[in-house]
Write a protein that holds these residues in place. Structure first.
Motif, PDB file in Angstrom:
ATOM      1  N   GLN B  37       3.974   1.916   0.682  1.00  0.00           N
ATOM      2  CA  GLN B  37       4.160   1.824   2.125  1.00  0.00           C
ATOM      3  C   GLN B  37       3.894   0.399   2.539  1.00  0.00           C
ATOM      4  N   SER B  39       4.666  -1.167   5.763  1.00  0.00           N
ATOM      5  CA  SER B  39       4.369  -1.589   7.126  1.00  0.00           C
ATOM      6  C   SER B  39       3.681  -0.521   7.951  1.00  0.00           C
ATOM      7  N   GLY B  40       3.124   0.498   7.329  1.00  0.00           N
ATOM      8  CA  GLY B  40       2.491   1.571   8.081  1.00  0.00           C
ATOM      9  C   GLY B  40       3.480   2.587   8.590  1.00  0.00           C
ATOM     10  N   GLY B  42       6.720   4.986   7.143  1.00  0.00           N
ATOM     11  CA  GLY B  42       7.620   5.408   6.081  1.00  0.00           C
ATOM     12  C   GLY B  42       7.112   4.980   4.716  1.00  0.00           C
ATOM     13  N   LEU B  43       7.333   5.803   3.767  1.00  0.00           N
ATOM     14  CA  LEU B  43       6.954   5.513   2.395  1.00  0.00           C
ATOM     15  C   LEU B  43       8.195   5.480   1.535  1.00  0.00           C
TER      16      LEU B  43
END
Lengths: 115, 112
Positions: B37, B39-40, B42-43
């Motif tokens: 991940q 940018s915090g 979506g993975l």
């Protein structure tokens, strides 16, 4: 669409209001998950839909949280009477479970801020 | 309860060094996956290893699985600044229709 989409991307609400978050999974994906991620934390499982089976709601933190999914399409996560501790990014993921392990495809998330 | 737990919680290395992250879990699994991940939001799926496999490679990534110790490791070789992200392990139990459970993650910082 090619991927999982979520709307809105950002939601600011006042404490006590209800909010509804939407997830559009990848077409044909039978499994759909909702997760909550607080700032700097890991993913907290909320609910899991698998085809026409009864959803696994074991992760819902309180009865203020509910989710619906119609068939294998769109899902909505509803939070009633929001509290400040509900502020987080809510992530949706879908996968095509066909007897093979689940690779999840994530949406970009909805950032919820409760004032 | 948490199924997978990564360690360390945070890791800081110089560019070019290798990064190793570990994941431990509690119950028998069908498979274990690693996600990143950035940018915090979506993975991104990195690699999957099944319970009957011991090691898998994908580019600069190497994953091992020791089912007797209920643990896995993710090795990133020759790290780059772009590898800076949080890394999560996720486990799926005995059937592929069980839900996938994520650990709390390891935050990796690669310093240029």
């Amino acid at each position: 669409g090619a991927g999982v989409s979520q709307s809105p991307s950002n939601k600011v609400t006042e404490k006590g209001k209800d909010v509804e978050l939407r997830c559009d999974p990848i077409s044909g994906h039978t499994a759909l998950y909702w997760y909550r991620q607080r700032l700097g934390q890991g993913l907290e499982f909320l609910i899991y839909f698998q085809g026409n089976s009864a959803p696994d709601k074991s992760g819902l933190p309180s009865d203020r949280f509910s989710a619906e999914r119609t068939g294998e399409s769109v899902s909505t996560l509803t939070i009633q009477r929001t509290q400040q501790e509900d502020s987080a990014v809510y992530l949706c993921a879908s996968s095509q479970t066909s007897g093979d392990p689940d690779t999840q495809y994530f949406g970009p998330g909805t950032r919820l801020t409760v004032l | 309860s948490q199924q997978g737990e990564e360690d360390p919680q945070a890791l800081s290395i110089q560019e070019g060094e290798n990064a190793t992250m570990n994941c431990s879990y509690k119950t028998s699994i069908n498979n274990l996956q690693w996600y990143r991940q950035n940018s915090g939001r979506g993975l991104v799926h990195l690699i999957l290893i099944r319970s009957n496999e011991r090691e898998k490679h994908s580019g600069r990534l190497r994953v091992t699985l020791d089912t007797s110790k209920k643990s896995s490791s993710l090795l990133i070789t020759a790290s780059r600044a772009a590898d800076t992200a949080s890394y999560f392990c996720a486990t799926q139990r005995k059937t592929s229709y069980d839900k996938v459970i994520f650990g709390p993650g390891t935050s990796l910082s690669v310093i240029p």
